[in-house]
Design a protein around this motif. Structure first.
Motif, short mmCIF file in Angstrom:
data_model
loop_
_atom_site.label_atom_id
_atom_site.label_comp_id
_atom_site.label_asym_id
_atom_site.label_seq_id
_atom_site.Cartn_x
_atom_site.Cartn_y
_atom_site.Cartn_z
N ALA A 239 23.32 58.32 47.69
CA ALA A 239 23.50 58.95 46.37
C ALA A 239 22.15 58.98 45.65
O ALA A 239 21.34 58.06 45.78
N LEU A 240 21.93 60.05 44.89
CA LEU A 240 20.68 60.18 44.16
C LEU A 240 20.50 59.03 43.17
O LEU A 240 19.37 58.57 42.94
N GLU A 241 21.60 58.56 42.58
CA GLU A 241 21.51 57.46 41.63
C GLU A 241 20.93 56.20 42.30
O GLU A 241 20.15 55.47 41.69
N ASP A 242 21.33 55.98 43.55
CA ASP A 242 20.82 54.80 44.26
C ASP A 242 19.34 54.93 44.59
O ASP A 242 18.58 53.96 44.51
N VAL A 243 18.93 56.15 44.98
CA VAL A 243 17.50 56.38 45.25
C VAL A 243 16.68 56.13 43.99
O VAL A 243 15.64 55.45 44.03
N ALA A 244 17.16 56.67 42.86
CA ALA A 244 16.45 56.47 41.59
C ALA A 244 16.41 54.99 41.21
O ALA A 244 15.38 54.48 40.76
N SER A 245 17.55 54.31 41.40
CA SER A 245 17.63 52.90 41.03
C SER A 245 16.66 52.05 41.84
O SER A 245 16.12 51.06 41.32
N ASP A 246 16.44 52.44 43.08
CA ASP A 246 15.54 51.66 43.94
C ASP A 246 14.13 51.57 43.39
O ASP A 246 13.39 50.62 43.70
N ILE A 247 13.73 52.57 42.61
CA ILE A 247 12.37 52.54 42.04
C ILE A 247 12.41 52.43 40.51
O ILE A 247 11.43 52.75 39.83
N GLN A 248 13.56 51.99 39.99
CA GLN A 248 13.75 51.83 38.54
C GLN A 248 13.48 53.14 37.78
O GLN A 248 12.82 53.16 36.73
N ALA A 249 13.97 54.23 38.35
CA ALA A 249 13.84 55.53 37.70
C ALA A 249 15.23 56.05 37.34
O ALA A 249 16.24 55.44 37.67
N THR A 250 15.27 57.18 36.65
CA THR A 250 16.54 57.78 36.26
C THR A 250 16.89 58.91 37.22
O THR A 250 16.04 59.41 37.96
N ARG A 251 18.16 59.31 37.19
CA ARG A 251 18.58 60.46 37.99
C ARG A 251 17.80 61.70 37.57
O ARG A 251 17.46 62.55 38.40
N GLY A 252 17.48 61.78 36.28
CA GLY A 252 16.70 62.92 35.78
C GLY A 252 15.33 62.99 36.41
O GLY A 252 14.79 64.08 36.63
N ALA A 253 14.75 61.83 36.72
CA ALA A 253 13.44 61.81 37.38
C ALA A 253 13.52 62.43 38.76
O ALA A 253 12.59 63.12 39.20
N VAL A 254 14.64 62.19 39.44
CA VAL A 254 14.82 62.80 40.76
C VAL A 254 14.88 64.32 40.62
O VAL A 254 14.21 65.06 41.36
N TYR A 255 15.66 64.80 39.65
CA TYR A 255 15.81 66.24 39.47
C TYR A 255 14.54 66.90 38.94
O TYR A 255 14.37 68.11 39.08
N HIS A 256 13.68 66.12 38.36
CA HIS A 256 12.39 66.67 37.92
C HIS A 256 11.55 67.09 39.13
O HIS A 256 10.80 68.07 39.07
N HIS A 257 11.70 66.37 40.23
CA HIS A 257 10.90 66.64 41.42
C HIS A 257 11.65 67.41 42.50
O HIS A 257 11.03 68.13 43.29
N PHE A 258 12.97 67.25 42.54
CA PHE A 258 13.76 67.87 43.60
C PHE A 258 15.01 68.51 43.01
O PHE A 258 15.65 67.94 42.12
N ALA A 259 15.37 69.67 43.55
CA ALA A 259 16.51 70.42 43.01
C ALA A 259 17.84 69.70 43.23
O ALA A 259 18.81 69.95 42.51
N GLY A 260 17.91 68.83 44.21
CA GLY A 260 19.14 68.11 44.50
C GLY A 260 18.96 67.27 45.74
O GLY A 260 17.85 67.11 46.27
N LYS A 261 20.06 66.70 46.22
CA LYS A 261 19.97 65.80 47.37
C LYS A 261 19.49 66.52 48.63
O LYS A 261 18.71 65.96 49.40
N THR A 262 19.93 67.75 48.82
CA THR A 262 19.50 68.48 50.01
C THR A 262 18.00 68.73 49.98
O THR A 262 17.31 68.59 50.99
N ALA A 263 17.49 69.10 48.81
CA ALA A 263 16.04 69.33 48.67
C ALA A 263 15.26 68.05 48.90
O ALA A 263 14.19 68.06 49.53
N LEU A 264 15.79 66.95 48.40
CA LEU A 264 15.14 65.65 48.63
C LEU A 264 15.16 65.30 50.10
O LEU A 264 14.13 64.86 50.66
N PHE A 265 16.28 65.52 50.76
CA PHE A 265 16.37 65.23 52.19
C PHE A 265 15.39 66.09 52.98
O PHE A 265 14.71 65.60 53.88
N GLN A 266 15.31 67.37 52.64
CA GLN A 266 14.38 68.25 53.36
C GLN A 266 12.94 67.78 53.17
O GLN A 266 12.14 67.82 54.11
#
Length: 203
Positions: free
Chosen positions: A36-63
């Protein structure tokens, strides 16, 4: 001289790199569906919004994770090939690096096992073509230029070799950990035998 990056740009790049590292660990351990994106963000003490700032979603992050892993492996393969004076020895060194990386649990699971499922076969195959096809073609051209391989049509030679290596990569990724060394040795033996069969006899 490249422009000096601002502190904000440096922080943004560091955050993206940290997200990729955390996502790589998550995808390798839990797979695409179990991450889950929330878990990835939590691992680095970031927010879910920080993930979406860099990647459009989980598929984009995986790619992005797959592409980073592929870029690293292809660089290692090129480096191994360049360390040998003779192109034939360089090709075998490159093969060894490829087989070793396919035995790696992170590269094996993320790229070979999760990749076709998460991205869809078409997208995953296009990424494999993007990163590996040209490298295979380059190595075969080098072997032809050095007189190790006959001047056969390059396109079918490259495509056949590409798919042989792909079969090896998938087999190694799927092999249980206790069997990986044996499967690696078997595929190395089979691939080198096929290459040696096509090799031009030296006087």
């Amino acid at each position: 001289m490249p422009p000096v990056k601002s502190r904000r740009e440096q922080y943004s790049e560091a955050t993206r790199a940290a997200l990729l590292d955390a996502a790589t660990r998550r995808f390798a351990r839990y797979g695409y569906a179990g991450t889950a994106l929330e878990d990835v963000a939590s691992d680095i003490q970031a927010t879910r919004g920080a993930v979406y700032h860099h990647f459009a979603g989980k598929t984009a992050l995986f790619q992005a994770v797959v592409e980073a892993l592929e870029a690293d492996v292809m660089a290692r393969i090129l480096e191994a090939a360049a360390t040998e004076a003779d192109p034939w020895d360089g090709a075998l060194a490159a093969l060894d690096v490829f087989l070793d990386r396919c035995c790696d649990p992170v590269y094996g699971r993320v790229v070979w096992q999760e990749g076709p499922i998460a991205l869809g076969w078409k997208c995953w195959h296009e990424l494999e073509l993007k990163y590996a096809y040209g490298l295979v073609e380059q190595l075969l051209l080098t072997l032809q230029a050095a007189g190790h391989l006959p001047a056969l049509p390059l396109e079918p030679m490259t495509r056949i070799t590409f798919h042989i290596l792909g079969a090896a990569g998938m087999a190694l990724a799927e092999a249980p950990e206790p069997d990986k060394a044996r499967v690696r040795a078997e595929y190395r033996q089979a691939i080198t035998h096929l290459l040696a069969g096509a090799r031009v006899a030296r006087p």
